[in-house]
Motif scaffolding. Structure first.
Motif, mmCIF file in Angstrom:
data_model
loop_
_atom_site.group_PDB
_atom_site.id
_atom_site.type_symbol
_atom_site.label_atom_id
_atom_site.label_comp_id
_atom_site.label_asym_id
_atom_site.label_seq_id
_atom_site.Cartn_x
_atom_site.Cartn_y
_atom_site.Cartn_z
ATOM 1 N N THR A 108 0.793 -1.233 0.000
ATOM 2 C CA THR A 108 0.000 0.000 0.000
ATOM 3 C C THR A 108 0.822 1.279 0.000
ATOM 4 O OG1 THR A 108 -0.130 -0.096 2.415
ATOM 5 C CG2 THR A 108 -1.946 -1.090 1.164
ATOM 6 N N GLY A 109 2.124 1.149 0.119
ATOM 7 C CA GLY A 109 2.934 2.367 0.142
ATOM 8 C C GLY A 109 2.983 2.985 1.526
ATOM 9 N N ARG A 110 3.583 4.140 1.600
ATOM 10 C CA ARG A 110 3.895 4.793 2.870
ATOM 11 C C ARG A 110 2.659 5.110 3.700
ATOM 12 N NH1 ARG A 110 7.518 10.054 2.224
ATOM 13 N NH2 ARG A 110 8.719 8.394 1.191
ATOM 14 N N PHE A 111 1.533 5.441 3.067
ATOM 15 C CA PHE A 111 0.365 5.908 3.817
ATOM 16 C C PHE A 111 -0.583 4.773 4.208
ATOM 17 C CE2 PHE A 111 1.720 9.530 1.203
ATOM 18 C CZ PHE A 111 2.035 10.417 2.216
ATOM 19 N N GLY A 112 -0.356 3.555 3.734
ATOM 20 C CA GLY A 112 -1.168 2.406 4.139
ATOM 21 C C GLY A 112 -2.613 2.485 3.702
ATOM 22 N N ILE A 113 -2.885 3.174 2.604
ATOM 23 C CA ILE A 113 -4.267 3.311 2.130
ATOM 24 C C ILE A 113 -4.577 2.184 1.152
ATOM 25 C CG2 ILE A 113 -5.893 4.765 0.866
ATOM 26 C CD1 ILE A 113 -4.239 7.185 1.830
ATOM 27 N N LEU A 114 -5.628 1.409 1.442
ATOM 28 C CA LEU A 114 -5.992 0.281 0.595
ATOM 29 C C LEU A 114 -6.724 0.760 -0.657
ATOM 30 C CD1 LEU A 114 -5.354 -1.214 3.292
ATOM 31 C CD2 LEU A 114 -7.200 -2.798 2.706
ATOM 32 N N SER A 115 -6.334 0.209 -1.783
ATOM 33 C CA SER A 115 -7.028 0.477 -3.037
ATOM 34 C C SER A 115 -8.229 -0.468 -3.157
ATOM 35 C CB SER A 115 -6.082 0.244 -4.219
ATOM 36 O OG SER A 115 -5.745 -1.147 -4.290
ATOM 37 N N ALA A 116 -9.006 -0.261 -4.185
ATOM 38 C CA ALA A 116 -10.137 -1.168 -4.436
ATOM 39 C C ALA A 116 -9.626 -2.585 -4.666
ATOM 40 C CB ALA A 116 -10.937 -0.668 -5.641
ATOM 41 N N ALA A 117 -8.488 -2.708 -5.344
ATOM 42 C CA ALA A 117 -7.904 -4.033 -5.592
ATOM 43 C C ALA A 117 -7.462 -4.681 -4.286
ATOM 44 C CB ALA A 117 -6.730 -3.914 -6.553
ATOM 45 N N ASP A 118 -6.899 -3.869 -3.374
ATOM 46 C CA ASP A 118 -6.492 -4.399 -2.073
ATOM 47 C C ASP A 118 -7.705 -4.893 -1.292
ATOM 48 O OD1 ASP A 118 -3.701 -3.916 -2.278
ATOM 49 O OD2 ASP A 118 -4.021 -1.804 -1.781
ATOM 50 N N ARG A 119 -8.768 -4.121 -1.288
ATOM 51 C CA ARG A 119 -9.978 -4.516 -0.560
ATOM 52 C C ARG A 119 -10.566 -5.792 -1.136
ATOM 53 N NH1 ARG A 119 -10.485 1.171 -0.284
ATOM 54 N NH2 ARG A 119 -11.736 1.262 -2.177
ATOM 55 N N GLN A 120 -10.442 -5.957 -2.446
ATOM 56 C CA GLN A 120 -10.921 -7.181 -3.079
ATOM 57 C C GLN A 120 -10.091 -8.384 -2.607
ATOM 58 O OE1 GLN A 120 -13.594 -7.686 -4.881
ATOM 59 N NE2 GLN A 120 -13.141 -9.863 -5.226
ATOM 60 N N LYS A 121 -8.779 -8.187 -2.479
ATOM 61 C CA LYS A 121 -7.906 -9.251 -1.979
ATOM 62 C C LYS A 121 -8.304 -9.648 -0.557
ATOM 63 C CE LYS A 121 -4.809 -9.527 -5.399
ATOM 64 N NZ LYS A 121 -4.545 -10.754 -6.180
ATOM 65 N N VAL A 122 -8.623 -8.648 0.271
ATOM 66 C CA VAL A 122 -9.051 -8.903 1.645
ATOM 67 C C VAL A 122 -10.336 -9.719 1.653
ATOM 68 C CG1 VAL A 122 -9.911 -7.834 3.758
ATOM 69 C CG2 VAL A 122 -7.923 -6.857 2.580
ATOM 70 N N ALA A 123 -11.294 -9.326 0.839
ATOM 71 C CA ALA A 123 -12.570 -10.039 0.783
ATOM 72 C C ALA A 123 -12.372 -11.478 0.306
ATOM 73 C CB ALA A 123 -13.541 -9.302 -0.141
#
Length: 369
Positions: A108-123
């Motif tokens: 996620t980079g320095r700020f730790g903000i999840l992208s839509a793709a990251d949230r999909q991975k979590v789900a």
């Protein structure tokens, strides 16, 4: 060890420059499960922490994909390797989804903000380990079984090539142990993961592992397949078993056998006698048993708990000699327990023994009357 995806060469590990284990050389391929077994305090957790780069090796090298572990930075290693260790996380006010999402932070980079793709991975990870229904639950208020699933989902979210687990089933009941290890085995196969873990449950380690490492005093004593490790009396030696017994072939444990001349004869076999054997052991009553084939499910418990077991090799003819010995034991005992009354055509001696015992019982009943 260059052919392995994860490997060690002459690795020595420990704390504060004090060596706990030395000269460890072993490896695991992708898609394989490697399990560390050994007594408490032998150093299994120390090995795992060294593989995770939480401890600096005292000597030797760890390789991941033929590259020295020392050369991996934190972010690069996080994309290769995930850990599920036993220490409790500080998760005040974190939901299960929050904990799983932490697995995406290497991406996620320095700020730790999840992208839509990251949230999909979590789900996807939560669905995979069947915890989607508790996504919004407080992580500190769920069961141990659910907690282990959440931590596994977090590890899967990292999309690693390797997962390290330290006693992942320690706080789980039998249902969750089986579910968790089945899921782990499925992940290893389907995602081609290298899984390295420690387990106390030897029967489960034997079933789930492709390879085993036996951690003994100051060194790895053996490294091989379950068939190679669970042979002879080695496990008893590894754990310094002095009371009770462990059957390497069956992967089963029994408590210490009652001592003394047998007071009860148990006619068993065809997996009929184990409950009787253990009931007599609990009461401290010494017993004899027979005639049991050595590939019968009763044999392991009989061998461990009976004063004497009249047995015969698999597919062998029982013969008059064994029948005579079983009769002698039965006559010398105060009581007889018949756990079966039906016999296969290839064991006429057991049928004859049953008939003899029933006749004795009838005669004794008549005399008492």
């Amino acid at each position: 060890m260059a052919d392995y995806y994860v490997a060690t060469k002459n690795l020595s590990v420990g704390y504060h420059k004090k060596t706990v284990l030395e000269n460890l050389t072993f490896g695991v391929n992708r898609g394989e499960i490697l399990t560390l077994i050994g007594p408490n305090g032998a150093g299994k957790s120390t090995v795992l922490k060294s593989l995770a780069k939480q401890l600096k090796p005292i000597a030797g090298t760890v390789f991941i994909d033929q590259k020295d572990l020392a050369g991996f930075g934190r972010e690069a290693l996080s994309k290769k390797l995930a850990v599920v260790f036993t220490q409790r996380l500080r998760t005040e006010l974190m939901t299960c989804r929050d904990v799983v999402s932490a697995g995406r932070y290497p991406y996620t980079g320095r700020f730790g903000i999840l992208s839509a793709a990251d949230r999909q991975k979590v789900a996807e990870a939560m669905t995979l380990v069947r915890i989607a229904s508790i996504a919004d639950a407080d992580f500190s208020r769920i069961s141990d079984g659910q907690r282990q699933r959440v931590l596994l989902a977090r590890a899967i979210c990292q999309e690693p090539d390797i997962i390290l687990l330290d006693e992942p089933t320690s706080y789980l009941d039998i249902r969750y142990k089986l579910e968790f290890l089945s899921l782990l085995q499925k992940m290893a196969r389907e995602k081609n993961l290298s899984v390295i873990m420690s387990l106390h449950e030897l029967d489960l380690a034997k079933k789930v592992s492709d390879k085993l490492i036996c951690v003994g005093k100051n060194s790895v004593e053996r490294f091989g397949t379950p068939q190679e490790i669970f042979a002879g009396n080695y496990i008893r030696e590894l754990f310094s078993v002095t009371s009770g017994s462990f059957d390497e072939a069956a992967g089963s444990m029994e408590l210490e056998a009652p001592q003394g001349a047998p007071e009860v004869f148990v006619l068993a076999g065809a997996a009929s006698g184990q409950e009787a054997f253990r009931a007599l052991q609990r009461k401290g009553i010494p017993f004899a048993t027979g005639i049991i084939y050595e590939n019968d499910m009763d044999y392991s418990a009989a061998k461990a708990l009976a004063v004497e077991t009249v047995s015969v090799g698999a597919l062998e003819h029982i013969g008059e000699e064994r029948l005579k010995r079983a009769q002698e034991l039965a006559v010398s005992c105060k009581r007889v327990i018949c756990c079966r009354s039906n016999f296969a055509q290839w064991e006429p001696e057991n049928k004859a023994l049953y008939e003899i015992l029933m006749q004795r019982k009838a005669e004794r009943t008549a005399c008492e009357a």
